[in-house]
Design an enzyme around this catalytic site. Sequence first.
Site, PDB file in Angstrom:
ATOM      1  N   THR A   7      -0.759   8.033  -8.087  1.00 56.62           N
ATOM      2  CA  THR A   7      -0.316   6.847  -7.349  1.00 56.62           C
ATOM      3  C   THR A   7      -0.559   6.938  -5.847  1.00 56.62           C
ATOM      4  O   THR A   7       0.076   6.219  -5.076  1.00 56.62           O
ATOM      5  CB  THR A   7       1.187   6.621  -7.597  1.00 56.62           C
ATOM      6  OG1 THR A   7       1.922   7.729  -7.044  1.00 56.62           O
ATOM      7  CG2 THR A   7       1.491   6.498  -9.083  1.00 56.62           C
ATOM      8  N   ASP A  35       2.857  10.161 -11.098  1.00 50.34           N
ATOM      9  CA  ASP A  35       2.781  11.325 -10.211  1.00 50.34           C
ATOM     10  C   ASP A  35       2.648  10.871  -8.769  1.00 50.34           C
ATOM     11  O   ASP A  35       1.714  10.146  -8.413  1.00 50.34           O
ATOM     12  CB  ASP A  35       1.590  12.212 -10.583  1.00 50.34           C
ATOM     13  CG  ASP A  35       1.566  13.483  -9.746  1.00 50.34           C
ATOM     14  OD1 ASP A  35       2.435  14.344  -9.954  1.00 50.34           O
ATOM     15  OD2 ASP A  35       0.694  13.592  -8.863  1.00 50.34           O
ATOM     16  N   TYR A  40       2.403  11.132   0.379  1.00 50.00           N
ATOM     17  CA  TYR A  40       1.211  10.336   0.024  1.00 50.00           C
ATOM     18  C   TYR A  40       1.236   8.988   0.720  1.00 50.00           C
ATOM     19  O   TYR A  40       2.211   8.248   0.592  1.00 50.00           O
ATOM     20  CB  TYR A  40       1.164  10.090  -1.489  1.00 50.00           C
ATOM     21  CG  TYR A  40       0.801  11.268  -2.347  1.00 50.00           C
ATOM     22  CD1 TYR A  40       0.245  12.424  -1.823  1.00 50.00           C
ATOM     23  CD2 TYR A  40       1.026  11.231  -3.731  1.00 50.00           C
ATOM     24  CE1 TYR A  40      -0.069  13.495  -2.638  1.00 50.00           C
ATOM     25  CE2 TYR A  40       0.702  12.291  -4.547  1.00 50.00           C
ATOM     26  CZ  TYR A  40       0.158  13.425  -3.995  1.00 50.00           C
ATOM     27  OH  TYR A  40      -0.161  14.478  -4.815  1.00 50.00           O
TER      28      TYR A  40
END
Length: 307
Positions: A7, A35, A40
């Site tokens: 993701t 995940d 991120y």
Amino acid sequence: MNFALGTIPFGTTVGMGDTFAILDRFREAGGTMLDTADNYPFWVEGRTGDESELAIGAWLAARGNREEVFISTKVGARPTVPGDLTLDSAEGLSAAAIATAAEGSLKRLGTDYIDVYWAHIEDRSVPIEETLGAFNELAEAGKIRALGASNVATWRLDRARTIAAARGWMPYTFVQLRHTYLRPRPDTRLAESGHTLASDELLDYLAAEPGMTLWAYNTLMFGAYTRPDRAIPDIYDHPGTTRRLAALREVADELGVTRNQVVLAWLMGDGIVPIVGVSTMAQLEEAIGAADLKLDAELRARLDAAC
């Protein structure tokens, strides 16, 4: 469906509308594993690392389906200096860093527990006992349900599991490393300094530890198996790659599927959970197709024999 949805671009290069559509289709197809990480995609200019978790949290809240989804997130590699696009200021794995990071992830995800919480990187400046003790406190508080180690050396993984067993703490039962069908040259150095390859030693270790599960990332090499504009990484530049690609192409053609699908089916057939990062619905549909693809013993033997 035994693959996890990567993701990283959700909520950034993949806008919220498309993010929701992809996640909805993934669930509709039977997918459950997502995940993410608390950083991120921090390495993109203007991003903080909050974005992926926030996007997932918004979707969970909108759909009210937290109990249907297996959330995987990570701690250790979030920069502590705003704007740092490297790992030089990574939060690390001290007890204080883990406690703070876990609360941040839980808040962004909008949940009171994480299904598997990963040590994202190694932090050899902190005793393993301190890191594992902090994770165990989260487990005792009901905030994490399983523990994983990403980008870890095999001997460190084994030492951590031994320490956890001796102290009655939650052990690492998941490990996440870079792994695909192609085999790298020995002693190669990755262009991505934060990545760690699954070694033959690690794979042998896992074969002797049935309670461990490997989650593999970069399984499709940024699209290099199927996209002519994406080069095969230099670490795979050796004659064995030519033979393995030929076997992969032959099997894919015989089955009438894509090479990506054969790679994913090969991994899943070995009990590995591939993490498949997608940014379009077409990429997701390709991965969903791989989940139903079964390689018989003869096909696996052909794929394995090419080296």
